[in-house]
Write a protein that holds these residues in place. Structure first.
Motif, PDB file in Angstrom:
ATOM      1  N   HIS A  18       6.924  -2.494   8.272  1.00 21.93           N
ATOM      2  CA  HIS A  18       6.188  -1.527   9.073  1.00 21.93           C
ATOM      3  C   HIS A  18       6.341  -1.925  10.536  1.00 21.93           C
ATOM      4  O   HIS A  18       6.122  -3.082  10.897  1.00 21.93           O
ATOM      5  CB  HIS A  18       4.705  -1.520   8.696  1.00 21.93           C
ATOM      6  CG  HIS A  18       4.479  -1.143   7.277  1.00 21.93           C
ATOM      7  ND1 HIS A  18       4.040  -2.050   6.341  1.00 21.93           N
ATOM      8  CD2 HIS A  18       4.656   0.017   6.621  1.00 21.93           C
ATOM      9  CE1 HIS A  18       3.937  -1.441   5.171  1.00 21.93           C
ATOM     10  NE2 HIS A  18       4.308  -0.184   5.315  1.00 21.93           N
ATOM     11  N   GLU A  43       5.130   7.516   9.963  1.00 23.72           N
ATOM     12  CA  GLU A  43       4.070   7.935   9.044  1.00 23.72           C
ATOM     13  C   GLU A  43       2.706   7.590   9.641  1.00 23.72           C
ATOM     14  O   GLU A  43       2.242   6.456   9.536  1.00 23.72           O
ATOM     15  CB  GLU A  43       4.234   7.256   7.688  1.00 23.72           C
ATOM     16  CG  GLU A  43       3.277   7.794   6.661  1.00 23.72           C
ATOM     17  CD  GLU A  43       3.504   7.192   5.284  1.00 23.72           C
ATOM     18  OE1 GLU A  43       2.493   6.978   4.603  1.00 23.72           O
ATOM     19  OE2 GLU A  43       4.648   6.948   4.915  1.00 23.72           O
ATOM     20  N   ARG A  44       2.115   8.550  10.297  1.00 21.34           N
ATOM     21  CA  ARG A  44       0.769   8.483  10.870  1.00 21.34           C
ATOM     22  C   ARG A  44       0.602   7.437  11.972  1.00 21.34           C
ATOM     23  O   ARG A  44       0.235   7.762  13.078  1.00 21.34           O
ATOM     24  CB  ARG A  44      -0.293   8.301   9.795  1.00 21.34           C
ATOM     25  CG  ARG A  44      -0.316   9.469   8.820  1.00 21.34           C
ATOM     26  CD  ARG A  44      -1.459   9.426   7.841  1.00 21.34           C
ATOM     27  NE  ARG A  44      -2.769   9.438   8.443  1.00 21.34           N
ATOM     28  CZ  ARG A  44      -3.397  10.520   8.899  1.00 21.34           C
ATOM     29  NH1 ARG A  44      -2.822  11.691   8.861  1.00 21.34           N
ATOM     30  NH2 ARG A  44      -4.608  10.426   9.388  1.00 21.34           N
ATOM     31  N   ASP A  45       0.837   6.146  11.694  1.00 23.71           N
ATOM     32  CA  ASP A  45       0.619   5.113  12.711  1.00 23.71           C
ATOM     33  C   ASP A  45       1.710   4.045  12.726  1.00 23.71           C
ATOM     34  O   ASP A  45       1.592   3.039  13.414  1.00 23.71           O
ATOM     35  CB  ASP A  45      -0.754   4.451  12.538  1.00 23.71           C
ATOM     36  CG  ASP A  45      -0.962   3.826  11.156  1.00 23.71           C
ATOM     37  OD1 ASP A  45       0.013   3.725  10.374  1.00 23.71           O
ATOM     38  OD2 ASP A  45      -2.103   3.456  10.850  1.00 23.71           O
ATOM     39  N   ARG A  81      -4.434   4.806  11.737  1.00 24.55           N
ATOM     40  CA  ARG A  81      -4.668   6.166  11.249  1.00 24.55           C
ATOM     41  C   ARG A  81      -4.582   6.182   9.725  1.00 24.55           C
ATOM     42  O   ARG A  81      -3.577   6.612   9.163  1.00 24.55           O
ATOM     43  CB  ARG A  81      -3.635   7.118  11.839  1.00 24.55           C
ATOM     44  CG  ARG A  81      -3.744   7.240  13.348  1.00 24.55           C
ATOM     45  CD  ARG A  81      -2.639   8.076  13.925  1.00 24.55           C
ATOM     46  NE  ARG A  81      -2.801   9.464  13.507  1.00 24.55           N
ATOM     47  CZ  ARG A  81      -1.991  10.439  13.873  1.00 24.55           C
ATOM     48  NH1 ARG A  81      -0.962  10.196  14.640  1.00 24.55           N
ATOM     49  NH2 ARG A  81      -2.200  11.660  13.452  1.00 24.55           N
ATOM     50  N   PRO A  82      -5.625   5.724   9.033  1.00 22.16           N
ATOM     51  CA  PRO A  82      -5.589   5.694   7.565  1.00 22.16           C
ATOM     52  C   PRO A  82      -5.394   7.092   6.987  1.00 22.16           C
ATOM     53  O   PRO A  82      -5.863   8.087   7.543  1.00 22.16           O
ATOM     54  CB  PRO A  82      -6.955   5.150   7.174  1.00 22.16           C
ATOM     55  CG  PRO A  82      -7.520   4.532   8.410  1.00 22.16           C
ATOM     56  CD  PRO A  82      -6.882   5.236   9.572  1.00 22.16           C
ATOM     57  N   LYS A  83      -4.720   7.158   5.858  1.00 22.16           N
ATOM     58  CA  LYS A  83      -4.431   8.442   5.223  1.00 22.16           C
ATOM     59  C   LYS A  83      -5.688   9.195   4.834  1.00 22.16           C
ATOM     60  O   LYS A  83      -5.710  10.407   4.859  1.00 22.16           O
ATOM     61  CB  LYS A  83      -3.577   8.227   3.978  1.00 22.16           C
ATOM     62  CG  LYS A  83      -2.162   7.879   4.283  1.00 22.16           C
ATOM     63  CD  LYS A  83      -1.363   7.745   3.005  1.00 22.16           C
ATOM     64  CE  LYS A  83       0.042   7.321   3.325  1.00 22.16           C
ATOM     65  NZ  LYS A  83       0.849   7.168   2.129  1.00 22.16           N
ATOM     66  N   HIS A  84      -6.731   8.479   4.461  1.00 27.57           N
ATOM     67  CA  HIS A  84      -7.939   9.136   3.954  1.00 27.57           C
ATOM     68  C   HIS A  84      -8.882   9.628   5.046  1.00 27.57           C
ATOM     69  O   HIS A  84      -9.906  10.204   4.749  1.00 27.57           O
ATOM     70  CB  HIS A  84      -8.674   8.196   2.996  1.00 27.57           C
ATOM     71  CG  HIS A  84      -9.135   6.930   3.643  1.00 27.57           C
ATOM     72  ND1 HIS A  84      -8.284   5.852   3.843  1.00 27.57           N
ATOM     73  CD2 HIS A  84     -10.330   6.566   4.139  1.00 27.57           C
ATOM     74  CE1 HIS A  84      -8.974   4.888   4.441  1.00 27.57           C
ATOM     75  NE2 HIS A  84     -10.190   5.288   4.627  1.00 27.57           N
ATOM     76  N   ARG A  85      -8.528   9.405   6.313  1.00 28.36           N
ATOM     77  CA  ARG A  85      -9.390   9.883   7.409  1.00 28.36           C
ATOM     78  C   ARG A  85      -8.598  10.779   8.343  1.00 28.36           C
ATOM     79  O   ARG A  85      -7.494  10.462   8.728  1.00 28.36           O
ATOM     80  CB  ARG A  85      -9.899   8.689   8.222  1.00 28.36           C
ATOM     81  CG  ARG A  85     -11.023   7.983   7.547  1.00 28.36           C
ATOM     82  CD  ARG A  85     -11.708   7.074   8.523  1.00 28.36           C
ATOM     83  NE  ARG A  85     -11.726   5.747   7.934  1.00 28.36           N
ATOM     84  CZ  ARG A  85     -11.704   4.631   8.600  1.00 28.36           C
ATOM     85  NH1 ARG A  85     -11.648   4.633   9.899  1.00 28.36           N
ATOM     86  NH2 ARG A  85     -11.711   3.480   7.970  1.00 28.36           N
ATOM     87  N   TRP A  87      -7.355  12.477  11.771  1.00 30.38           N
ATOM     88  CA  TRP A  87      -7.134  12.013  13.138  1.00 30.38           C
ATOM     89  C   TRP A  87      -7.333  13.225  14.040  1.00 30.38           C
ATOM     90  O   TRP A  87      -6.901  14.324  13.697  1.00 30.38           O
ATOM     91  CB  TRP A  87      -5.728  11.454  13.252  1.00 30.38           C
ATOM     92  CG  TRP A  87      -5.383  10.870  14.583  1.00 30.38           C
ATOM     93  CD1 TRP A  87      -4.662  11.473  15.572  1.00 30.38           C
ATOM     94  CD2 TRP A  87      -5.728   9.584  15.070  1.00 30.38           C
ATOM     95  NE1 TRP A  87      -4.541  10.640  16.638  1.00 30.38           N
ATOM     96  CE2 TRP A  87      -5.170   9.467  16.375  1.00 30.38           C
ATOM     97  CE3 TRP A  87      -6.436   8.515  14.557  1.00 30.38           C
ATOM     98  CZ2 TRP A  87      -5.315   8.334  17.151  1.00 30.38           C
ATOM     99  CZ3 TRP A  87      -6.579   7.377  15.340  1.00 30.38           C
ATOM    100  CH2 TRP A  87      -6.032   7.292  16.615  1.00 30.38           C
ATOM    101  N   ASP A  90      -5.086  16.473  13.948  1.00 30.26           N
ATOM    102  CA  ASP A  90      -4.371  16.672  12.666  1.00 30.26           C
ATOM    103  C   ASP A  90      -4.777  17.967  12.031  1.00 30.26           C
ATOM    104  O   ASP A  90      -5.820  18.474  12.168  1.00 30.26           O
ATOM    105  CB  ASP A  90      -4.660  15.531  11.686  1.00 30.26           C
ATOM    106  CG  ASP A  90      -3.820  14.289  11.978  1.00 30.26           C
ATOM    107  OD1 ASP A  90      -2.966  14.346  12.870  1.00 30.26           O
ATOM    108  OD2 ASP A  90      -4.052  13.283  11.300  1.00 30.26           O
TER     109      ASP A  90
END
Length: 90
Positions: A18, A43-45, A81-85, A87, A90
């Protein structure tokens, strides 16, 4: 600062690292472009970087750190930026 964790993450028959920034997404995107990482790897972050690019990333200036340090640094910087929250935006 650009950070990279070891290529310990299996997927699609390869191992992955990562790549993140604890400064800004702009810094991260610029570094990834210089490294030749395609935008679709974001991917997000973070960028997913194949193991064969790990040493090149380090030579280009990424700091090699354990995964837990990488997550702690981007969390402290407000860039996690967790997937379950969601941003903002978004």
């Amino acid at each position: 600062m650009i950070l990279i964790d070891p290529p310990d993450w299996p997927g699609h028959g390869r191992y992955w690292s990562h790549l993140v920034s604890d400064v800004s997404f702009e810094e991260l995107h610029v570094f990834a472009r210089r490294l030749g990482v395609p935008p679709r790897a974001f991917e997000r972050d973070h960028y997913d970087v194949p193991a064969d690019l790990y040493q090149r990333a380090v030579r280009a200036g990424a700091s090699a750190v354990p995964s837990r340090v990488l997550v702690a640094r981007i969390t402290a910087a407000g860039l996690r930026r967790p997937k379950h929250r969601p941003w903002p935006g978004d």
